[in-house]
Design an enzyme around this catalytic site. Structure first.
Site, short mmCIF file in Angstrom:
data_model
loop_
_atom_site.label_atom_id
_atom_site.label_comp_id
_atom_site.label_asym_id
_atom_site.label_seq_id
_atom_site.Cartn_x
_atom_site.Cartn_y
_atom_site.Cartn_z
N HIS A 23 -28.32 1.60 -12.19
CA HIS A 23 -29.64 1.05 -12.58
C HIS A 23 -29.56 0.57 -14.02
O HIS A 23 -30.37 0.97 -14.86
CB HIS A 23 -30.76 2.08 -12.45
CG HIS A 23 -31.25 2.29 -11.05
ND1 HIS A 23 -31.99 3.39 -10.67
CD2 HIS A 23 -31.12 1.53 -9.94
CE1 HIS A 23 -32.30 3.30 -9.38
NE2 HIS A 23 -31.78 2.18 -8.92
N HIS A 79 -32.77 -0.70 3.34
CA HIS A 79 -33.37 -0.83 1.99
C HIS A 79 -32.56 -1.90 1.28
O HIS A 79 -31.34 -1.98 1.48
CB HIS A 79 -33.30 0.54 1.29
CG HIS A 79 -33.49 0.55 -0.18
ND1 HIS A 79 -34.53 -0.10 -0.80
CD2 HIS A 79 -32.79 1.16 -1.18
CE1 HIS A 79 -34.45 0.13 -2.11
NE2 HIS A 79 -33.39 0.87 -2.37
N GLU A 81 -32.37 -2.92 -2.18
CA GLU A 81 -31.92 -2.95 -3.57
C GLU A 81 -30.48 -3.45 -3.56
O GLU A 81 -29.76 -3.28 -2.55
CB GLU A 81 -32.03 -1.55 -4.18
CG GLU A 81 -31.97 -1.56 -5.70
CD GLU A 81 -32.45 -0.25 -6.33
OE1 GLU A 81 -32.81 0.69 -5.59
OE2 GLU A 81 -32.47 -0.19 -7.58
N ASP A 83 -27.67 -2.62 -4.60
CA ASP A 83 -26.51 -1.76 -4.32
C ASP A 83 -26.26 -1.64 -2.81
O ASP A 83 -25.18 -1.21 -2.40
CB ASP A 83 -26.65 -0.38 -4.97
CG ASP A 83 -27.97 0.29 -4.69
OD1 ASP A 83 -28.99 -0.40 -4.54
OD2 ASP A 83 -27.99 1.54 -4.64
N HIS A 145 -37.19 4.82 -1.95
CA HIS A 145 -38.02 4.74 -3.12
C HIS A 145 -38.53 3.33 -3.41
O HIS A 145 -39.09 3.09 -4.51
CB HIS A 145 -37.25 5.27 -4.34
CG HIS A 145 -36.07 4.38 -4.72
ND1 HIS A 145 -35.92 3.85 -5.98
CD2 HIS A 145 -35.03 3.91 -4.01
CE1 HIS A 145 -34.83 3.10 -6.03
NE2 HIS A 145 -34.28 3.13 -4.85
N ASP A 164 -31.36 5.88 0.65
CA ASP A 164 -31.33 6.62 -0.62
C ASP A 164 -31.82 8.07 -0.46
O ASP A 164 -31.46 8.94 -1.26
CB ASP A 164 -32.18 5.91 -1.67
CG ASP A 164 -31.52 4.65 -2.21
OD1 ASP A 164 -30.29 4.53 -2.12
OD2 ASP A 164 -32.24 3.78 -2.72
N TYR A 192 -30.38 13.40 -8.48
CA TYR A 192 -30.82 12.16 -7.81
C TYR A 192 -32.31 12.25 -7.51
O TYR A 192 -33.08 11.32 -7.76
CB TYR A 192 -30.01 11.98 -6.52
CG TYR A 192 -30.13 10.62 -5.91
CD1 TYR A 192 -29.15 9.65 -6.11
CD2 TYR A 192 -31.22 10.28 -5.12
CE1 TYR A 192 -29.26 8.39 -5.54
CE2 TYR A 192 -31.34 9.03 -4.56
CZ TYR A 192 -30.35 8.08 -4.77
OH TYR A 192 -30.48 6.84 -4.22
N HIS A 225 -25.71 6.92 -0.39
CA HIS A 225 -24.85 7.29 -1.51
C HIS A 225 -24.33 8.70 -1.30
O HIS A 225 -25.09 9.59 -0.91
CB HIS A 225 -25.64 7.30 -2.84
CG HIS A 225 -26.22 5.98 -3.23
ND1 HIS A 225 -25.46 4.93 -3.65
CD2 HIS A 225 -27.51 5.56 -3.28
CE1 HIS A 225 -26.25 3.90 -3.95
NE2 HIS A 225 -27.49 4.26 -3.72
FE1 FEO Z 1 -32.50 2.11 -4.07
FE2 FEO Z 1 -29.33 2.96 -3.63
O1 FEO Z 1 -30.71 1.77 -3.91
#
Ligand code: FEO
Length: 395
Positions: A23, A79, A81, A83, A145, A164, A192, A225
């Site tokens: 991030h 999701h 994002e 990544d 999130h 996530d 996390y 992750h």
């Molecule tokens: Fe919210 Fe692992 O991206």
């Protein structure tokens, strides 16, 4: 390269051993991370999520070694994002017509990022894809999130793909929780949670309870992750129920910054006062300027109370303390008591400024704070110890 999970499912993601910041500079990843992508092969073939853009080329090249990309029937984006969606443009350049299953918000976010008119299929909670012996059911999880987030559940193999949720920034050669140190794993999962999921705790609590109420057998939780919860899925679910529900340990964290050691001396004397008054309470002292900010925030998440100290600098407070309190404000910690302290030379605004920012961040002030001029002598340090003892009494 792929790694076997079940007869239907393999991992096709990327382990990022080199990642130290995530991030931007917002999150420290002492143990690296991984971007998990999963391939399900039944009568139909599904790819769940991709990886971060810098690894897009590597991801697609490796995926081609595992499967002819044209055999992928559906892409599921839980999701978006970057990544997880960063490799999507490279993948879609090879299979541009493959349908992408995601929430309506997911489609909007993918369009806003990549500006491409791919074949989107919007899904809602309860929608499912029949794959053959198995089926994949979607469960919307907004704000866990991001607004687009969803989970999906593979019946037959009983796997929850949680993106996530339940994740950890934890690079490992092994895929599974039982193969890594459990304390390290839970510490990373908590970090996390504290630094990413915590602002959305009411949604996390509702979602975990909703999933429990579905009575789905869960053999594994596969996050986006870190390692897969195979031996300990119920443990991480139990931990989320605790963390999402006003989590506090018998811990006081004292965070300070110091220019010429006076505020540090105050912090130490305050800690002594707390220990004398409340010997069973763990007291941790951290220098905000030198200690990792995400580790400090994790300790705040664990604490039932915090003390924050800064010398007065140019009529204000140190940037390390200011930055930390700004981050704490965003994380929306609940029901934590607090007080401020600090040394000063002539104007002495720091305690007032910290008080304002603590209240803005949702902490409950239990005193007006303690400010002392110049270098504390024995009498001043006694005042600090008394201030600490009084603080402990108020917890
Ligand atoms: Fe919210 Fe692992 O991206």
């Amino acid at each position: 390269m792929s790694k076997h999970i079940t007869d239907h499912v393999e991992w096709v993601g990327k382990v990022d051993w080199e990642l130290t910041r995530f991030h931007g500079d917002e999150y420290s990843t002492h143990r690296g991370s991984s971007y998990n992508s999963y391939l399900i092969r039944d009568k139909k073939t599904v790819l769940i999520d991709t990886v971060w853009k810098p690894y897009g080329s590597e991801f697609v090249t490796r995926l081609k070694q595992v499967i002819d990309l044209k055999q992928i029937d559906f892409i599921v984006m839980n999701h978006n994002e970057v990544d997880h969606s960063g490799a999507l443009p490279q993948l879609m350049s090879e299979i541009p017509d493959t349908p992408i299953y995601c929430t309506a918000k997911g489609e909007a976010i993918i369009r806003a990022h990549y500006h491409r008119d791919w074949n989107f299929v919007n899904v809602k909670t309860g929608d499912s894809l029949q794959l053959g012996d198995t089926s994949l059911t979607f469960i919307e999880a907004p704000m866990l999130h991001w607004p687009d987030t969803m989970f999906c559940y593979l019946s037959g193999d009983n796997i929850l793909f949680s993106n996530d949720g339940f994740g950890q920034h934890f690079a490992s050669e092994s895929l599974f929780d039982a193969d890594v140190n459990f304390s390290d794993l839970m510490a990373e999962a908590m970090k996390y949670y504290a630094n990413i999921i915590c602002p959305f705790s009411p949604m996390a609590l509702r979602k975990v309870k909703e999933i429990q109420a579905m009575n789905l057998p869960i053999s594994m939780i596969c996050p986006s992750h870190g390692v897969i919860w195979k031996r300990y899925p119920q443990e991480i679910i139990g931990a989320y129920l605790q963390w999402a529900n006003v989590y506090r340990e018998d811990l006081v964290t004292i965070i300070y910054d110091t220019m010429w050691q006076s505020t540090r001396l105050m912090a130490q004397a305050i800690a002594d006062g707390i220990r004398l008054q409340s010997p069973d309470t763990t007291v941790v002292l951290l220098n905000a300027a030198t200690h990792d900010k995400n580790d400090i925030l994790t300790l705040i998440f664990r604490s039932r109370a915090v003390l924050v100290g800064s010398p007065t600098i140019n009529n204000g407070i140190s940037y390390a303390i200011a930055g930390l309190l700004e981050m704490a404000h965003g994380l929306k910690f609940k029901q934590k008591k607090a007080a401020a302290f600090g040394s000063f030379g002539w104007s002495g605004e720091a305690v007032k400024v910290i008080n304002e920012r603590l209240q803005h961040a949702g902490f409950q002030l239990v005193s007006d704070g303690l400010k002392l001029p110049w270098v504390p002598d024995a009498q001043a340090l006694k005042l600090c110890a008394e201030f600490g003892a009084e603080f402990a009494q108020n917890l």
